[in-house]
Design an enzyme around this catalytic site. Structure first.
Site, PDB file in Angstrom:
ATOM      1  N   HIS A 269     -25.471  65.312  18.397  1.00 34.76           N
ATOM      2  CA  HIS A 269     -26.776  65.111  18.748  1.00 34.76           C
ATOM      3  C   HIS A 269     -27.321  64.356  17.702  1.00 34.76           C
ATOM      4  CE1 HIS A 269     -30.894  64.976  20.469  1.00 34.76           C
ATOM      5  NE2 HIS A 269     -31.313  66.293  20.318  1.00 34.76           N
ATOM      6  N   HIS A 310     -23.394  57.705  25.396  1.00 30.36           N
ATOM      7  CA  HIS A 310     -24.682  58.489  25.470  1.00 30.36           C
ATOM      8  C   HIS A 310     -24.618  59.012  27.076  1.00 30.36           C
ATOM      9  CE1 HIS A 310     -28.795  59.272  25.561  1.00 30.36           C
ATOM     10  NE2 HIS A 310     -28.842  59.429  24.144  1.00 30.36           N
ATOM     11  N   ASP A 366     -27.740  55.819  16.832  1.00 33.83           N
ATOM     12  CA  ASP A 366     -26.955  56.405  15.603  1.00 33.83           C
ATOM     13  C   ASP A 366     -26.188  55.565  14.912  1.00 33.83           C
ATOM     14  OD1 ASP A 366     -28.340  58.688  15.265  1.00 33.83           O
ATOM     15  OD2 ASP A 366     -27.103  59.488  17.074  1.00 33.83           O
TER      16      ASP A 366
HETATM   17  N1  CMC Z   1     -15.552  57.742  21.769  1.00 33.12           N
HETATM   18  C1  CMC Z   1     -14.687  57.825  22.602  1.00 33.12           C
HETATM   19  N2  CMC Z   1     -14.629  58.181  23.918  1.00 33.12           N
HETATM   20  C2  CMC Z   1     -15.815  58.612  24.301  1.00 33.12           C
HETATM   21  C3  CMC Z   1     -17.085  58.716  23.557  1.00 33.12           C
HETATM   22  C4  CMC Z   1     -16.941  58.183  22.427  1.00 33.12           C
HETATM   23  N3  CMC Z   1     -17.834  58.400  21.478  1.00 33.12           N
HETATM   24  N4  CMC Z   1     -17.999  59.184  24.117  1.00 33.12           N
HETATM   25  C5  CMC Z   1     -17.425  59.516  25.411  1.00 33.12           C
HETATM   26  N5  CMC Z   1     -16.153  59.263  25.506  1.00 33.12           N
HETATM   27  C6  CMC Z   1     -15.123  59.231  26.582  1.00 33.12           C
HETATM   28  C7  CMC Z   1     -14.929  60.899  27.004  1.00 33.12           C
HETATM   29  O1  CMC Z   1     -13.678  61.190  26.151  1.00 33.12           O
HETATM   30  C8  CMC Z   1     -14.980  60.877  28.322  1.00 33.12           C
HETATM   31  O2  CMC Z   1     -13.636  60.321  28.682  1.00 33.12           O
HETATM   32  P1  CMC Z   1     -12.764  60.928  29.871  1.00 33.12           P
HETATM   33  O3  CMC Z   1     -13.481  60.652  31.212  1.00 33.12           O
HETATM   34  O4  CMC Z   1     -11.468  60.236  29.907  1.00 33.12           O
HETATM   35  O5  CMC Z   1     -12.329  62.407  29.828  1.00 33.12           O
HETATM   36  C9  CMC Z   1     -15.908  59.936  28.928  1.00 33.12           C
HETATM   37  O6  CMC Z   1     -15.956  59.106  27.982  1.00 33.12           O
HETATM   38  C10 CMC Z   1     -17.368  60.757  29.221  1.00 33.12           C
HETATM   39  O7  CMC Z   1     -17.501  61.438  28.156  1.00 33.12           O
HETATM   40  P2  CMC Z   1     -18.547  62.758  28.212  1.00 33.12           P
HETATM   41  O8  CMC Z   1     -17.993  63.585  27.003  1.00 33.12           O
HETATM   42  O9  CMC Z   1     -18.207  63.415  29.522  1.00 33.12           O
HETATM   43  O10 CMC Z   1     -19.845  62.168  28.017  1.00 33.12           O
HETATM   44  P3  CMC Z   1     -21.063  63.078  27.669  1.00 33.12           P
HETATM   45  O11 CMC Z   1     -22.206  62.487  28.539  1.00 33.12           O
HETATM   46  O12 CMC Z   1     -20.960  64.520  27.877  1.00 33.12           O
HETATM   47  O13 CMC Z   1     -21.198  63.014  26.156  1.00 33.12           O
HETATM   48  C11 CMC Z   1     -22.139  62.093  24.115  1.00 33.12           C
HETATM   49  C12 CMC Z   1     -22.370  61.946  25.589  1.00 33.12           C
HETATM   50  C13 CMC Z   1     -23.180  61.313  23.374  1.00 33.12           C
HETATM   51  C14 CMC Z   1     -22.013  63.221  23.541  1.00 33.12           C
HETATM   52  C15 CMC Z   1     -20.817  61.480  23.858  1.00 33.12           C
HETATM   53  O14 CMC Z   1     -20.608  60.151  24.284  1.00 33.12           O
HETATM   54  C16 CMC Z   1     -20.336  61.615  22.233  1.00 33.12           C
HETATM   55  O15 CMC Z   1     -19.719  62.484  21.804  1.00 33.12           O
HETATM   56  N6  CMC Z   1     -20.599  60.242  21.388  1.00 33.12           N
HETATM   57  C17 CMC Z   1     -20.152  60.360  19.995  1.00 33.12           C
HETATM   58  C18 CMC Z   1     -21.212  61.179  19.525  1.00 33.12           C
HETATM   59  C19 CMC Z   1     -22.706  60.476  19.445  1.00 33.12           C
HETATM   60  O16 CMC Z   1     -22.455  58.947  18.896  1.00 33.12           O
HETATM   61  N7  CMC Z   1     -23.701  61.145  19.484  1.00 33.12           N
HETATM   62  C20 CMC Z   1     -25.075  60.717  19.436  1.00 33.12           C
HETATM   63  C21 CMC Z   1     -25.849  60.600  20.805  1.00 33.12           C
HETATM   64  S1  CMC Z   1     -27.347  59.245  20.613  1.00 33.12           S
HETATM   65  C22 CMC Z   1     -28.391  60.281  19.873  1.00 33.12           C
HETATM   66  C23 CMC Z   1     -29.014  61.465  20.627  1.00 33.12           C
HETATM   67  O17 CMC Z   1     -29.673  61.267  21.480  1.00 33.12           O
HETATM   68  O18 CMC Z   1     -28.854  62.537  20.176  1.00 33.12           O
END
Ligand code: CMC
Length: 435
Positions: A269, A310, A366
């Site tokens: 987050h 995101h 971020d």
């Molecule tokens: N790098 C590589 N792969 C990714 C990433 C990433 N940053 N984010 C998601 N994926 C992949 C993930 O591995 C999954 O792949 P598969 O379908 O093959 O299993 C797919 O994309 C969907 O990911 P998810 O984890 O189901 O997506 P989510 O909606 O649960 O997660 C997130 C959203 C923000 C937690 C995630 O994208 C992440 O971990 N990003 C990196 C951390 C980050 O930058 N966070 C800041 C968010 S913005 C500030 C805020 O609002 O807090």
């Protein structure tokens, strides 16, 4: 004839059909409870870990259309607010629903400004932290401790009290944050200068040394104000959900903001911008970018491109676009952050790559913010604090909305129990090791 706003569900276990009302594109989860296999059956529930498809509230504050990359506060596009407004105006907008008139803004700014000081005992409490305490840990525990100084804050349904505590929180968060920073570097705390703007005063409390008055650089002051606008609210994100969940127990706002701050602390987050800089440093040079992207792809989700992806945006995060532009203005004053080239190259390569395109992973807020913060001289472990200060107004607006919403009750999800069926207590002599 207008189509019926209902959903017909057939339970193939029983052959029974149910007609559920649809409102605003949703069905009420509780309407599913009538779907039973027999009188003993508890009734149907939805299973939605991480609330990926569940609206937990009705809200009039922030609108996001993730597929188009749209973000609006109370109907105003984030781009216009970032261009023309100030953080305190935006905080007012979030909390009260409309932009303030000149007179209202003057009064509001005056109220916030006279509440920036902390009780001296709060300062003493902060002095007790270990020299290397993380500023987010200091922030969340100190803001929680404020509830002991303002016990009347428990009267959450008293509108006057609530307004008072909202002002206190917005006013005091920068002071606590700056004290936490000064503590980590072993410098004396700087008291608020109430002749400065919200962000000007914050910069003064962070940076002032022996000079009688800190000379705020107007470009950096405005850049920080824009960053605060961009971070002020983001509808039902993890920390806002924490704020609402804790607030639903009618907890005082200082304790609820402490809980929201704790949620923001997590690397998925608000901690992501700190993680982005760590990642850029690890990559180290432009030549290493392709190998890093390959590693992320092959890591099957183990290794992530921080600052990308995101839950809601499946397009470029509009805040990232504004921050990328803002970075150029800041770098003209501070000199360019050498990690910027790596970030730009990383974005370029990732956006061309099928892995990221297929999953609709774009830069989020971020990705570039940490580069600006670093150029402005903030330590990376302070970045999440810079997120928490402005998000406080969003948390409070959402909390206030929750308290006035007759649909809301104490937040209490259901579970699908997967443990053992009822069994008799096993005496010590008859137990086998769990492993
Ligand atoms: N790098 C590589 N792969 C990714 C990433 C990433 N940053 N984010 C998601 N994926 C992949 C993930 O591995 C999954 O792949 P598969 O379908 O093959 O299993 C797919 O994309 C969907 O990911 P998810 O984890 O189901 O997506 P989510 O909606 O649960 O997660 C997130 C959203 C923000 C937690 C995630 O994208 C992440 O971990 N990003 C990196 C951390 C980050 O930058 N966070 C800041 C968010 S913005 C500030 C805020 O609002 O807090």
């Amino acid at each position: 004839m207008a189509p019926k706003e209902t959903l017909t569900v057939t339970d193939n276990r029983t052959g029974m059909t149910y007609e559920l009302p649809i409102q605003d594109g949703t069905i009420r989860a509780l309407d599913l409870r009538q779907i039973k296999t027999g009188p003993e059956d508890f009734g149907m529930m939805t299973y939605d870990p991480a609330f990926t498809n569940t609206a937990s509230c009705r809200s009039a504050i922030t609108f996001i259309e993730g597929d188009k990359g749209i973000l609006e506060y109370r109907g105003y596009p984030i781009e216009e607010l970032a261009e023309r407004s100030t953080y305190l105006e935006v905080a007012y907008l979030l909390l009260k629903g409309e932009l303030p008139t000149e007179k209202e803004l003057k009064e509001w700014t005056g109220h916030v400004t006279v509440h920036t000081y902390l009780h001296e005992s709060i300062k003493k409490l902060m002095e007790g932290f270990h020299h290397d305490a993380h500023p987010m840990g200091m922030l969340l525990s100190t803001v929680g401790a404020l509830s002991t100084f303002y016990p009347k804050a428990k009267n959450v349904f008293d509108a006057g009290q609530r307004n008072h505590d909202i002002v206190r929180l917005i006013a005091k968060m920068p002071t606590i944050a700056a004290f936490a920073y000064r503590h980590t570097i072993g410098f004396p705390y700087v008291y608020p200068d109430n002749d400065l703007s919200y962000t000007g005063n914050f910069l003064s409390m962070m940076k002032k040394m022996a000079e009688p008055r800190y000379q705020v650089n107007p470009v950096l002051e405005r850049a920080l104000d824009v960053l605060f606008i961009l971070h002020a609210d983001h509808e039902q994100n993890c920390s806002t959900n924490a704020m609402r969940s804790v607030g639903s127990a009618q907890t005082d706002p200082f304790s609820a903001v402490a809980a929201a701050t704790a949620a923001l602390y997590g690397p998925l987050h608000g901690g992501a911008n700190e993680a982005v800089l760590k990642m850029l440093r690890e990559i180290g040079s432009l030549a290493n970018v392709p190998a890093f992207v390959k590693d992320v792809k092959e890591g099957q989700g183990e290794k992530r491109l921080m600052g990308f992806g995101h839950r809601i945006y499946k397009n470029y995060d509009p805040r990232a676009r504004i921050i990328k532009r803002l970075a150029e203005e800041v770098f003209e004053v501070t000199g360019k952050n050498p990690l910027l080239d790596i970030a730009v190259e990383l974005e370029r390569i990732a956006l061309q790559d099928d892995y990221f395109a297929k999953r609709k992973l774009y830069p989020n807020v971020d990705f570039y913010s940490g580069l600006i913060y670093e150029a402005m001289g903030f330590h990376s472990d302070f970045f999440t604090v810079l997120f928490a200060i402005p998000r406080t107004s969003g948390w409070l607006a959402q909390w206030q909305e929750l308290l006035g919403d007759p649909d809301q009750k104490i937040a209490r999800p259901r579970q699908v129990f997967t443990g053992p069926a009822r069994r008799s207590y096993v005496p010590m002599a008859k137990r086998t090791p769990a492993g």
